[in-house]
Design a protein around this motif. Structure first.
Motif, mmCIF file in Angstrom:
data_model
loop_
_atom_site.group_PDB
_atom_site.id
_atom_site.type_symbol
_atom_site.label_atom_id
_atom_site.label_comp_id
_atom_site.label_asym_id
_atom_site.label_seq_id
_atom_site.Cartn_x
_atom_site.Cartn_y
_atom_site.Cartn_z
ATOM 1 N N GLY A 9 0.744 -1.252 0.000
ATOM 2 C CA GLY A 9 0.000 0.000 0.000
ATOM 3 C C GLY A 9 0.766 1.290 0.000
ATOM 4 O O GLY A 9 0.196 2.341 0.294
ATOM 5 N N GLY A 10 2.059 1.277 -0.312
ATOM 6 C CA GLY A 10 2.824 2.519 -0.379
ATOM 7 C C GLY A 10 2.647 3.209 -1.725
ATOM 8 O O GLY A 10 1.628 3.076 -2.391
ATOM 9 N N THR A 11 3.670 3.942 -2.137
ATOM 10 C CA THR A 11 3.618 4.674 -3.402
ATOM 11 C C THR A 11 3.998 3.750 -4.548
ATOM 12 O O THR A 11 5.100 3.207 -4.588
ATOM 13 C CB THR A 11 4.597 5.863 -3.367
ATOM 14 N N VAL A 12 3.077 3.574 -5.475
ATOM 15 C CA VAL A 12 3.372 2.766 -6.663
ATOM 16 C C VAL A 12 2.568 3.326 -7.833
ATOM 17 O O VAL A 12 1.363 3.499 -7.743
ATOM 18 C CB VAL A 12 3.071 1.268 -6.443
ATOM 19 N N SER A 13 3.262 3.641 -8.915
ATOM 20 C CA SER A 13 2.604 4.185 -10.091
ATOM 21 C C SER A 13 2.187 3.065 -11.027
ATOM 22 O O SER A 13 2.728 1.945 -10.970
ATOM 23 C CB SER A 13 3.534 5.147 -10.832
ATOM 24 N N LYS A 14 1.245 3.372 -11.867
ATOM 25 C CA LYS A 14 0.801 2.406 -12.867
ATOM 26 C C LYS A 14 1.965 2.001 -13.766
ATOM 27 O O LYS A 14 2.117 0.834 -14.126
ATOM 28 C CB LYS A 14 -0.327 3.018 -13.703
ATOM 29 N N LYS A 15 2.829 2.968 -14.093
ATOM 30 C CA LYS A 15 3.982 2.703 -14.958
ATOM 31 C C LYS A 15 4.918 1.684 -14.332
ATOM 32 O O LYS A 15 5.386 0.750 -14.993
ATOM 33 C CB LYS A 15 4.732 4.003 -15.234
ATOM 34 N N VAL A 16 5.214 1.843 -13.034
ATOM 35 C CA VAL A 16 6.122 0.921 -12.347
ATOM 36 C C VAL A 16 5.540 -0.479 -12.333
ATOM 37 O O VAL A 16 6.223 -1.460 -12.652
ATOM 38 C CB VAL A 16 6.406 1.395 -10.909
ATOM 39 N N LEU A 17 4.273 -0.609 -11.957
ATOM 40 C CA LEU A 17 3.654 -1.924 -11.869
ATOM 41 C C LEU A 17 3.588 -2.587 -13.234
ATOM 42 O O LEU A 17 3.893 -3.783 -13.373
ATOM 43 C CB LEU A 17 2.260 -1.808 -11.253
ATOM 44 N N GLU A 18 3.223 -1.836 -14.259
ATOM 45 C CA GLU A 18 3.145 -2.422 -15.597
ATOM 46 C C GLU A 18 4.523 -2.827 -16.114
ATOM 47 O O GLU A 18 4.658 -3.841 -16.807
ATOM 48 C CB GLU A 18 2.466 -1.436 -16.550
ATOM 49 N N THR A 19 5.552 -2.041 -15.774
ATOM 50 C CA THR A 19 6.916 -2.398 -16.172
ATOM 51 C C THR A 19 7.360 -3.687 -15.499
ATOM 52 O O THR A 19 7.951 -4.570 -16.135
ATOM 53 C CB THR A 19 7.899 -1.262 -15.820
ATOM 54 N N VAL A 20 7.078 -3.811 -14.209
ATOM 55 C CA VAL A 20 7.431 -5.025 -13.478
ATOM 56 C C VAL A 20 6.715 -6.235 -14.078
ATOM 57 O O VAL A 20 7.307 -7.301 -14.263
ATOM 58 C CB VAL A 20 7.080 -4.870 -11.978
ATOM 59 N N LEU A 21 5.459 -6.077 -14.410
ATOM 60 C CA LEU A 21 4.687 -7.186 -14.984
ATOM 61 C C LEU A 21 5.204 -7.582 -16.367
ATOM 62 O O LEU A 21 5.111 -8.751 -16.745
ATOM 63 C CB LEU A 21 3.202 -6.802 -15.061
ATOM 64 N N SER A 22 5.744 -6.624 -17.108
ATOM 65 C CA SER A 22 6.286 -6.942 -18.428
ATOM 66 C C SER A 22 7.687 -7.532 -18.354
ATOM 67 O O SER A 22 8.094 -8.301 -19.225
ATOM 68 C CB SER A 22 6.290 -5.696 -19.324
ATOM 69 N N ASP A 23 8.426 -7.193 -17.294
ATOM 70 C CA ASP A 23 9.809 -7.649 -17.157
ATOM 71 C C ASP A 23 9.925 -9.028 -16.516
ATOM 72 O O ASP A 23 10.945 -9.709 -16.685
ATOM 73 C CB ASP A 23 10.626 -6.654 -16.325
ATOM 74 N N TYR A 24 8.917 -9.429 -15.753
ATOM 75 C CA TYR A 24 8.995 -10.676 -14.997
ATOM 76 C C TYR A 24 7.732 -11.512 -15.208
ATOM 77 O O TYR A 24 6.649 -10.972 -15.450
ATOM 78 C CB TYR A 24 9.138 -10.406 -13.496
#
Length: 215
Positions: A9-24
């Motif tokens: 529940g901290g600070t997380v942007s849509k860009k960061v989460l989508e990048t992580v999902l695409s990288d792993y």
């Protein structure tokens, strides 16, 4: 590789989460409390939702109730939602090889420091675990660690989590070292850089926080 994603529940942007999902590739996704909100924004269905739900929006929580598994916690509990998620992971019969956490840093410095400290549990089990945000990738290790050169992160900083980390040897860095002791409360390990494709970090004893930073 058996890899878990924890969205907390901290600070997380849509860009960061989508990048992580695409990288792993992830075998299991766990959302903690307010982390469910960014999951909804990115159209992600977690395999498990954990929390006391004192911060997530009520309508979002309700919309997921019949879609996936929930582990409801008492508001008056001893541990944070993220801590409970980590305990759940470590209790699995087959533990993951790697865990990525997003939303584990942010404006609440108490939560950020606590979440960095929680990496100790993974380090002691020999599980690779990383906190990833827009600017950093953070891990803790109890043994040797390899850092791969990437355009995403320029700096590599080493901070002892124990009173000291002894016998530190660095290869492939701008500042290499042999038999160095890093002491808690000192900054000698901050802002190193890779000059090789991979940097090798070896040490004899202690727990070491490794932070890769963009800027």
């Amino acid at each position: 590789m058996n890899r878990y994603l924890v969205v907390t529940g901290g600070t997380v942007s849509k860009k960061v989460l989508e990048t992580v999902l695409s990288d792993y590739d992830f075998q299991k996704i766990i959302a903690c409390d307010k982390g469910l909100e960014i999951c909804q924004e990115c159209d992600i269905l977690p395999d498990l939702v954990i929390g006391d739900f004192d911060s997530a929006k009520t309508d979002i929580v309700a919309s997921y109730r019949e879609k996936t598994e929930f582990l409801d916690l008492d508001t008056h509990k001893d541990f944070t939602d993220t801590h409970v998620a980590i305990s759940y992971i470590l209790e699995q019969e087959i533990r993951p090889d790697e865990v990525i956490l997003v939303g584990a840093t942010g404006t609440r410095m108490d939560h950020t420091l606590a979440n960095i400290g929680l990496l100790k549990q993974f380090a002691e089990f020999g599980i690779s675990a990383y906190l990833i945000d827009e600017h950093n990738r953070i891990t803790m290790t109890a043994h040797q660690h390899i850092v791969k050169r990437t355009d995403a992160y320029r700096y590599v900083s080493l901070l002892p989590y124990t009173e000291q980390v002894t016998g530190v040897t660095l290869q492939g860095f701008y500042y290499n070292a042999q038999g160095l002791t890093l002491k808690l409360g000192e900054s000698i390990g901050v802002s190193n850089e890779l000059i090789a494709e991979c940097g090798l970090i070896e040490f004899e004893s202690g727990l070491l926080i490794v932070i890769e930073s963009r800027d």
